[in-house]
Design an enzyme around this catalytic site. Structure first.
Site, PDB file in Angstrom:
ATOM      1  N   GLY A 371      39.788  56.177  17.389  1.00  0.00           N
ATOM      2  CA  GLY A 371      40.781  57.114  17.886  1.00  0.00           C
ATOM      3  C   GLY A 371      41.432  56.599  19.146  1.00  0.00           C
ATOM      4  O   GLY A 371      40.996  55.607  19.719  1.00  0.00           O
ATOM      5  N   PRO A 372      42.480  57.294  19.595  1.00  0.00           N
ATOM      6  CA  PRO A 372      43.208  56.867  20.786  1.00  0.00           C
ATOM      7  C   PRO A 372      42.306  56.919  22.025  1.00  0.00           C
ATOM      8  O   PRO A 372      41.260  57.578  21.990  1.00  0.00           O
ATOM      9  CB  PRO A 372      44.341  57.889  20.908  1.00  0.00           C
ATOM     10  CG  PRO A 372      44.349  58.648  19.652  1.00  0.00           C
ATOM     11  CD  PRO A 372      43.033  58.496  18.994  1.00  0.00           C
ATOM     12  N   PRO A 373      42.720  56.255  23.097  1.00  0.00           N
ATOM     13  CA  PRO A 373      41.931  56.264  24.318  1.00  0.00           C
ATOM     14  C   PRO A 373      41.791  57.681  24.865  1.00  0.00           C
ATOM     15  O   PRO A 373      42.672  58.516  24.672  1.00  0.00           O
ATOM     16  CB  PRO A 373      42.742  55.413  25.298  1.00  0.00           C
ATOM     17  CG  PRO A 373      43.758  54.715  24.484  1.00  0.00           C
ATOM     18  CD  PRO A 373      43.942  55.467  23.225  1.00  0.00           C
ATOM     19  N   GLY A 374      40.701  57.943  25.522  1.00  0.00           N
ATOM     20  CA  GLY A 374      40.542  59.222  26.204  1.00  0.00           C
ATOM     21  C   GLY A 374      40.215  60.377  25.298  1.00  0.00           C
ATOM     22  O   GLY A 374      40.361  61.534  25.670  1.00  0.00           O
ATOM     23  N   GLY A 376      37.208  60.869  24.063  1.00  0.00           N
ATOM     24  CA  GLY A 376      35.799  61.222  24.207  1.00  0.00           C
ATOM     25  C   GLY A 376      34.824  60.370  23.424  1.00  0.00           C
ATOM     26  O   GLY A 376      33.672  60.757  23.257  1.00  0.00           O
ATOM     27  N   LYS A 377      35.248  59.213  22.964  1.00  0.00           N
ATOM     28  CA  LYS A 377      34.355  58.381  22.153  1.00  0.00           C
ATOM     29  C   LYS A 377      33.169  57.898  22.982  1.00  0.00           C
ATOM     30  O   LYS A 377      32.018  58.053  22.580  1.00  0.00           O
ATOM     31  CB  LYS A 377      35.140  57.187  21.588  1.00  0.00           C
ATOM     32  CG  LYS A 377      36.309  57.604  20.707  1.00  0.00           C
ATOM     33  CD  LYS A 377      37.007  56.423  20.100  1.00  0.00           C
ATOM     34  CE  LYS A 377      37.733  55.560  21.105  1.00  0.00           C
ATOM     35  NZ  LYS A 377      38.807  56.237  21.825  1.00  0.00           N
ATOM     36  N   THR A 378      33.494  57.333  24.145  1.00  0.00           N
ATOM     37  CA  THR A 378      32.416  56.805  24.974  1.00  0.00           C
ATOM     38  C   THR A 378      31.515  57.921  25.472  1.00  0.00           C
ATOM     39  O   THR A 378      30.290  57.815  25.418  1.00  0.00           O
ATOM     40  CB  THR A 378      32.994  56.072  26.188  1.00  0.00           C
ATOM     41  OG1 THR A 378      34.025  55.220  25.726  1.00  0.00           O
ATOM     42  CG2 THR A 378      31.932  55.269  26.893  1.00  0.00           C
ATOM     43  N   SER A 694      55.681  51.961   7.616  1.00  0.00           N
ATOM     44  CA  SER A 694      55.865  53.400   7.622  1.00  0.00           C
ATOM     45  C   SER A 694      57.214  53.835   8.200  1.00  0.00           C
ATOM     46  O   SER A 694      57.543  55.008   8.185  1.00  0.00           O
ATOM     47  CB  SER A 694      54.731  54.077   8.371  1.00  0.00           C
ATOM     48  OG  SER A 694      54.947  53.965   9.752  1.00  0.00           O
ATOM     49  N   LYS A 737      50.298  61.106  14.107  1.00  0.00           N
ATOM     50  CA  LYS A 737      51.747  61.212  14.119  1.00  0.00           C
ATOM     51  C   LYS A 737      52.181  62.667  14.207  1.00  0.00           C
ATOM     52  O   LYS A 737      53.113  63.023  14.946  1.00  0.00           O
ATOM     53  CB  LYS A 737      52.342  60.567  12.865  1.00  0.00           C
ATOM     54  CG  LYS A 737      52.260  59.055  12.889  1.00  0.00           C
ATOM     55  CD  LYS A 737      52.647  58.494  11.536  1.00  0.00           C
ATOM     56  CE  LYS A 737      52.587  56.979  11.546  1.00  0.00           C
ATOM     57  NZ  LYS A 737      52.802  56.432  10.211  1.00  0.00           N
TER      58      LYS A 737
HETATM   59  P1  ADP Z   1      37.365  57.056  25.022  1.00  0.00           P
HETATM   60  O1  ADP Z   1      36.042  56.388  25.061  1.00  0.00           O
HETATM   61  O2  ADP Z   1      37.658  57.684  23.718  1.00  0.00           O
HETATM   62  O3  ADP Z   1      38.485  56.216  25.474  1.00  0.00           O
HETATM   63  P2  ADP Z   1      36.238  58.696  27.059  1.00  0.00           P
HETATM   64  O4  ADP Z   1      34.961  58.992  26.379  1.00  0.00           O
HETATM   65  O5  ADP Z   1      36.213  57.712  28.169  1.00  0.00           O
HETATM   66  O6  ADP Z   1      37.309  58.273  26.003  1.00  0.00           O
HETATM   67  O7  ADP Z   1      36.857  60.055  27.562  1.00  0.00           O
HETATM   68  C1  ADP Z   1      37.650  60.170  28.709  1.00  0.00           C
HETATM   69  C2  ADP Z   1      37.270  61.407  29.454  1.00  0.00           C
HETATM   70  O8  ADP Z   1      37.629  62.540  28.723  1.00  0.00           O
HETATM   71  C3  ADP Z   1      35.799  61.516  29.709  1.00  0.00           C
HETATM   72  O9  ADP Z   1      35.591  61.940  31.001  1.00  0.00           O
HETATM   73  C4  ADP Z   1      35.330  62.541  28.700  1.00  0.00           C
HETATM   74  O10 ADP Z   1      34.236  63.266  29.171  1.00  0.00           O
HETATM   75  C5  ADP Z   1      36.534  63.421  28.551  1.00  0.00           C
HETATM   76  N1  ADP Z   1      36.589  64.020  27.220  1.00  0.00           N
HETATM   77  C6  ADP Z   1      37.207  63.500  26.155  1.00  0.00           C
HETATM   78  N2  ADP Z   1      37.063  64.310  25.082  1.00  0.00           N
HETATM   79  C7  ADP Z   1      36.327  65.346  25.478  1.00  0.00           C
HETATM   80  C8  ADP Z   1      35.842  66.517  24.818  1.00  0.00           C
HETATM   81  N3  ADP Z   1      36.081  66.772  23.522  1.00  0.00           N
HETATM   82  N4  ADP Z   1      35.113  67.373  25.530  1.00  0.00           N
HETATM   83  C9  ADP Z   1      34.870  67.146  26.828  1.00  0.00           C
HETATM   84  N5  ADP Z   1      35.310  66.090  27.507  1.00  0.00           N
HETATM   85  C10 ADP Z   1      36.034  65.172  26.853  1.00  0.00           C
END
Ligand code: ADP
Length: 827
Positions: A371-374, A376-378, A694, A737
């Site tokens: 998925g896109p950055p940010g 919550g993957k990490t 696309s 999209k």
């Molecule tokens: P990714 O690894 O996908 O790039 P991160 O895990 O670093 O993203 O997430 C970025 C920030 O957003 C983190 O501080 C994370 O806790 C927060 N965040 C993202 N998704 C959620 C969610 N569903 N619930 C709570 N916090 C989230």
């Protein structure tokens, strides 16, 4: 050579030839030897026949003839067992030797060729013809003699078995045949070679043969010499080293250093014995330790081996954390830390459940969060580790091109280290951490090997219990590790790798979701981190919304969190310097904390235009909208593409154009328009789509809008691949999209019918605010986007056209046919 009894030879004359030129004499068969004229050699006489021959000859002071046996092993040779050529020789006195044998000195006189045997009883007598040697010297013989002498001199120098006198003696011989015989007798030759030289009658020929033999001998001698000197050097060096080491040892023991080193090694041994390593690793460690013992403390290898041993000692081999398999606890942890993400959470809870029921059967799944950055993957990975009670480690693979970065360098390299996997395991400290491999979609590949092949081994449950790292040299067991990989997009993950992964998609968030995440997680966390938890600071709902809409433009919440942190820091500063501060953050106060909004203007064109269409793109940052702009100019039917368009996109443009041309009649475009028009396709804006098909229907719509002069609605977004017959094919990234279209404020989105399944998980609110139309053909697309045909079908004519040179029309075109804009989607 010249022993006692030499004077006896002078009493013996050469036999007188008879009228036929033949001489008659007794014969001695020679075993294992050839006697040349002028040579003096002791003969050992054993056989009765030989003794009888000698007695007979000596009684009359006559010469004898020595002839070689063809087969030396025959005890009593018959005439047929003897060579034909032999040597007439004079004998000295018989001498009894201490061991009971009899010996006699023989002096070679001349070559003879045996003609017939005249007596065979008791001993042999033969008639033989003395060989005449032409010893006349010519310039050629002279030159050859010198050359042979020079070679012989070298041989004497190199061969320790040849005394120098041999050369001096040879120097003083001035008959070519004699010289050849002399050298032949001093070289180490086989009996066959000696006999063949005896049979060479022509002295020149004999010298030639000798020079060849000398050359061969020299080659061997030189090689021997070379080997000897290398051996000598090696011996010298070793001796020197032994000597220096011994000195160093003495100095070190004087200084007391050796004791410290010894102590160190003892400590190491103890640590090795206490570390619970597998047997193979333990053995390896001891082996290395023993190598250390044999080295002086200052040897350069000492540091290398110590570092290696430290690695073996620091790695977790058996230490594991105990899994917490309480499902309710896990569910609580995951929900407490993350909003939404139901699929990922469910998958983890299922995993825990199965582990609980079949603890030994279960292999850890290898999840891939895409998925896109940010999104919550990490941080979800971190929560999983927390829920299970495991360590959490991560390593980024973005830009790794060298296999050695993953698998390490062999210890022979200076500064070698284990690869990232093993380094990270050391950091984890247990054998069963949750191990996150970030950005596997950004693995590189070049001449230094393919890092993905190393990853395959890491992630293969069949192989990873004996993972091999080049530095470590012993297998390492990764099978207890729970691997989670992350990626922004799937396309660039090597297929063999993707095959092993269980993909879980993390779509971007809608505005409402972002609001909830901010309220429940991001704001409390930032307040905490900035020491504002008890200061009563509150963010208005509207303020958060404004931050989402005007200060960030993203699929995830990373920038949103950054902006919230920004506000908190500013407030914290005021609090710290004891200035007054507002406890409520409203939309109006944002300006003060964050400066003017970054994304005020919509990316959409306000007005519908000709040749300008809105597409939807799937980028690494999630989805985005993308304007496709087409201008027509009088020309020759060329197509120009600008903006960051990849190859597939250019092919899509070709397909779109072909479709447009094939439908020209139905679309009311004049047949010859295409030949007289140049097309410029441009995709402005930074939303650089990944290359993919696309944008097909977007390009086609923009082209048709430009050629027909019909305006395209800027509020309708679209994505889909186009076939030459105008069918619309499904594409990837639909969820992203659609979310992007919603974010950008579009009202309607055209999506291939076969993508319907991808929209099941889309948030209800999005579907309420955004009309989704499923399309199968270009006709349906055009119906949704294009306005009515202009009253008169305007010919494509750009503002920039030079009206004077174009013969076709006098009246300038009313509609600048060039400006169709459609929003297109990159896949
Ligand atoms: P990714 O690894 O996908 O790039 P991160 O895990 O670093 O993203 O997430 C970025 C920030 O957003 C983190 O501080 C994370 O806790 C927060 N965040 C993202 N998704 C959620 C969610 N569903 N619930 C709570 N916090 C989230």
């Amino acid at each position: 050579m010249f022993g006692q009894g030499i004077n006896d030879f002078y009493n013996v004359r050469d036999a007188e030839p008879d009228e036929n030129g033949l001489i008659e004499a007794a014969l001695i068969p020679l075993r294992d030897m050839v006697i040349y004229p002028n040579m003096v050699t002791p003969l050992f006489v054993g056989r009765d026949r030989s003794m009888a021959a000698i007695m007979a000859a000596q009684a009359n002071e006559q010469t004898v003839i020595g002839v070689g046996q063809i087969d030396p092993s025959v005890p009593d040779p018959k005439p047929d067992d003897l060579f034909v050529f032999g040597t007439e020789m004079a004998l000295g006195r018989l001498m009894r030797m201490p061991d009971g044998t009899t010996s006699v000195l023989a002096q070679g006189r001349r070559r003879v060729e045996i003609v017939e045997f005249t007596r065979t009883e008791n001993y042999y007598r033969v008639k033989a013809r003395p060989v005449f040697e032409n010893n006349k010297k010519t310039r050629e013989t002279e030159a050859l003699m010198r050359a042979v002498l020079a070679l012989f001199e070298k041989c004497v120098q190199l061969n320790r078995n040849l005394p120098e006198e041999a050369y001096i003696y040879a120097m003083n011989v001035d008959e070519p045949g004699w010289l050849a015989d002399l050298i032949a007798s001093s070289l180490d030759l086989s009996i066959e070679e000696r006999q063949s030289i005896l049979e060479l009658i022509d002295p020149m020929e004999r010298l030639h043969r000798i020079s060849v033999l000398l050359g061969r001998e020299l080659d061997v001698l030189e090689l021997e010499e070379q080997i000897n000197s290398q051996v000598q050097q090696e011996v010298d060096r070793n001796q020197r080293e032994v000597y220096l080491r011994e000195q160093m040892r003495v100095i070190q023991s004087e200084l007391g250093e050796a004791d410290i080193f010894q102590q160190d090694l003892n400590d190491l041994r103890e640590r090795i014995d206490q570390a619970s390593m597998p047997e193979e690793v333990h053995d390896k460690a001891l082996k290395e330790l023993n190598r250390l013992l044999l080295m002086p403390p200052m040897a350069p290898e000492v540091g290398i081996i110590r570092t290696y041993l430290d690695w073996l000692l620091d790695l977790p081999w058996t230490k594991a954390s105990e899994d917490n398999l309480d499902i309710e606890h896990a569910a609580k942890v995951l929900d407490e830390e993350h909003y939404g993400l139901p699929r990922a959470k469910d998958r983890i809870l299922e995993h825990i459940a199965v582990r609980k029921l079949a603890p030994d059967k279960m292999r850890s799944p290898i999840l891939c969060f895409v998925g896109p950055p940010g999104t919550g993957k990490t941080s979800l990975g971190r929560s999983i580790a927390k829920a299970l009670g495991r360590e959490f480690v991560r390593v980024s693979l973005g830009g790794v091109r060298d296999e050695a970065e993953i698998r390490g360098h062999r210890r022979t390299y200076i500064g070698a280290l284990p690869g990232r996997i093993i380094q990270t395991m050391r950091r984890a400290g247990t054998v069963n951490p949750v191990f996150m491999l970030d950005e596997i979609d950004k693995l590189g590949q070049d001449f230094r090997g393919d890092p993905s092949s190393a990853l395959l081994e890491v992630l293969d449950p069949e192989q990873n219990n004996a993972y091999s790292d080049h530095y470590l040299e012993v297998p390492y067991d990764l099978s207890k590790v729970m691997f989670i990989t992350t990626a922004n997009i799937l396309d660039t993950i090597p297929p063999a790798l993707l095959d092993r992964l269980e993909v879980i998609e993390f779509a971007g968030y809608t505005e409402e979701e972002k609001l909830s995440i901010a309220r429940r997680f991001l704001i409390p966390r930032q307040l905490e981190q900035n020491g504002l938890a008890d200061k009563g600071l509150r963010f208005d709902e509207k303020a958060i919304q404004t931050m989402i809409r005007e200060y960030t433009y993203e699929a995830g919440v990373r920038n949103l969190e950054r902006e919230i942190a920004n506000v908190c820091r500013k407030v914290a500063r005021r609090v710290a310097s004891e200035k007054s501060f507002t406890r409520r953050i409203t939309p109006d106060s944002l300006d003060r904390y964050l400066g003017p909004a970054h994304y005020l203007q919509s990316k959409l064109e306000e007005n519908d235009q000709v040749g300008l269409v809105t597409g939807l793109a799937w980028t690494e940052g999630g989805g985005d909208i993308m304007a496709v702009e087409i201008t027509l100019m009088p020309g020759k039917g060329n197509m120009l593409l600008t903006g960051q368009l990849g190859e597939v996109m250019q092919e899509s443009a070709q397909a779109a154009l072909s479709y447009t041309r094939s439908r020209a009649k139905a679309l009311n475009i004049k047949e010859n328009t295409f030949e007289k028009t140049d097309i410029h396709i441009h995709v402005p804006e930074g939303a650089v789509p990944k290359d993919g098909p696309s944008a097909g229907i977007t390009l086609a719509t923009a082209l048709i809008s430009a050629f027909t002069g019909r305006k395209a609605s800027s509020k309708v977004g679209m994505t889909g691949e186009i076939t030459l017959r105008g069918r619309v094919l499904p594409v990837g990234g639909i969820k992203e999209k659609v979310l992007a279209a919603h974010r950008a404020g579009l009202k309607k989105v055209l999506v291939p019918t076969r993508n319907k399944k991808d929209l099941i998980e889309i948030h209800k609110k999005v579907l309420r605010e955004l009309q989704i139309i499923y399309v199968d053909s270009m006709d349906e697309v055009l119906e949704q986007v294009l306005g009515p045909a202009a009253r008169k079908s305007a010919p494509p004519r750009a503002k920039t056209a030079k009206p004077k040179t174009s013969r076709s029309r006098k009246r300038p075109a009313r509609v600048p046919a060039s400006v169709g804009v459609v929003t297109a989607s990159g896949t």
